[in-house]
Design a protein around this motif. Structure first.
Motif, PDB file in Angstrom:
ATOM      1  N   TYR A  89       1.024  -1.188  -0.171  1.00 39.42           N
ATOM      2  CA  TYR A  89      -0.178  -0.002   0.146  1.00 39.42           C
ATOM      3  C   TYR A  89       0.975   1.063   0.245  1.00 39.42           C
ATOM      4  CZ  TYR A  89      -3.154  -3.342   1.653  1.00 39.42           C
ATOM      5  OH  TYR A  89      -3.941  -5.200   1.935  1.00 39.42           O
ATOM      6  N   LEU A  90       0.258   2.277  -0.546  1.00 44.47           N
ATOM      7  CA  LEU A  90       0.810   3.663  -0.836  1.00 44.47           C
ATOM      8  C   LEU A  90       0.123   4.575  -0.163  1.00 44.47           C
ATOM      9  CD1 LEU A  90       3.664   5.011  -0.842  1.00 44.47           C
ATOM     10  CD2 LEU A  90       2.750   6.000  -3.125  1.00 44.47           C
ATOM     11  N   GLN A  91      -0.046   4.997   1.490  1.00 41.58           N
ATOM     12  CA  GLN A  91      -0.852   6.074   1.892  1.00 41.58           C
ATOM     13  C   GLN A  91      -0.228   7.345   2.173  1.00 41.58           C
ATOM     14  OE1 GLN A  91      -4.418   5.996   3.880  1.00 41.58           O
ATOM     15  NE2 GLN A  91      -3.963   7.588   2.826  1.00 41.58           N
ATOM     16  N   MET A  92      -0.989   8.073   0.884  1.00 41.85           N
ATOM     17  CA  MET A  92      -0.585   9.474   0.046  1.00 41.85           C
ATOM     18  C   MET A  92      -0.960  10.138   1.533  1.00 41.85           C
ATOM     19  SD  MET A  92       0.404   8.909  -3.536  1.00 41.85           S
ATOM     20  CE  MET A  92      -1.720   8.461  -3.851  1.00 41.85           C
ATOM     21  N   ASN A  93      -1.024  10.756   1.780  1.00 41.25           N
ATOM     22  CA  ASN A  93      -1.929  12.470   3.014  1.00 41.25           C
ATOM     23  C   ASN A  93      -0.752  13.910   2.273  1.00 41.25           C
ATOM     24  OD1 ASN A  93      -3.026  10.606   4.091  1.00 41.25           O
ATOM     25  ND2 ASN A  93      -1.444  10.415   5.966  1.00 41.25           N
ATOM     26  N   SER A  94      -1.835  14.782   3.139  1.00 42.01           N
ATOM     27  CA  SER A  94      -1.106  16.482   2.140  1.00 42.01           C
ATOM     28  C   SER A  94      -0.849  16.609   0.525  1.00 42.01           C
ATOM     29  CB  SER A  94      -0.082  16.658   3.054  1.00 42.01           C
ATOM     30  OG  SER A  94      -0.692  16.747   4.776  1.00 42.01           O
ATOM     31  N   LEU A  95      -1.809  15.850   0.099  1.00 45.92           N
ATOM     32  CA  LEU A  95      -0.911  15.501  -1.452  1.00 45.92           C
ATOM     33  C   LEU A  95      -1.663  17.307  -1.863  1.00 45.92           C
ATOM     34  CD1 LEU A  95      -3.497  12.548  -2.212  1.00 45.92           C
ATOM     35  CD2 LEU A  95      -0.277  13.154  -2.713  1.00 45.92           C
ATOM     36  N   LYS A  96       0.110  17.243  -3.228  1.00 42.24           N
ATOM     37  CA  LYS A  96      -0.173  18.571  -3.269  1.00 42.24           C
ATOM     38  C   LYS A  96      -0.240  18.524  -5.249  1.00 42.24           C
ATOM     39  CE  LYS A  96       3.741  19.638  -0.218  1.00 42.24           C
ATOM     40  NZ  LYS A  96       4.732  19.781  -0.286  1.00 42.24           N
ATOM     41  N   PRO A  97      -0.776  19.599  -6.137  1.00 38.72           N
ATOM     42  CA  PRO A  97      -0.772  19.332  -7.355  1.00 38.72           C
ATOM     43  C   PRO A  97       1.079  18.394  -8.072  1.00 38.72           C
ATOM     44  CG  PRO A  97      -1.208  21.327  -6.775  1.00 38.72           C
ATOM     45  CD  PRO A  97      -0.469  20.845  -5.273  1.00 38.72           C
TER      46      PRO A  97
END
Length: 127
Positions: free
Chosen positions: A80-88
């Motif tokens: 899995y790859l949990q991605m938070n605070s995503l940016k453009p």
């Protein structure tokens, strides 16, 4: 041979979160380091994160450190790859990759070390 299938990509607003999954099949009884790479339009594929087959060692690119978390469930042959605070600037096609590792805590962070690749899943972050 190992087959990898990614899922979980999509469109999200800046500051949001997504969790990518990568399901492995085939010769999964062997010990594999797993990695996530990404490729934005017009750019080269770049490393994002990797995890040893024991799960005890992880490594992140500076650009995602503190925001992304890689994990794995060996019983389910899934990473899995949990991605938070995503940016453009996180917008890219994300690829899962597998590399055979003799030692349980080995991680690789260059694409040439990985033998097996998924087809990729698109992640788009809107501003």
């Amino acid at each position: 041979q190992v087959q990898l299938v990614e899922s979980g990509g999509g469109l999200v607003q800046a500051g949001g979160s997504l969790r990518l999954s990568c399901a492995a099949s085939g010769r999964t009884s062997r010990s594999y380091t797993m990695g996530w790479f990404r490729q934005a339009p017009g750019k080269e594929r770049e490393f994002a994160a990797a995890i040893s087959w024991s799960g005890g060692n992880t490594y992140y690119a500076d650009s995602v450190k503190g925001r992304f978390t890689i994990s794995r469930d060996n019983a389910k042959n899934t990473v899995y790859l949990q991605m938070n605070s995503l940016k453009p600037e996180d917008t890219a096609v994300y690829y899962c990759a597998a590399a055979y590792a003799y030692y349980s805590d080995t991680v690789y962070y260059t694409a040439k070390d990985y033998s097996y690749w998924g087809q990729g899943t698109q992640v788009t972050v809107s501003s």
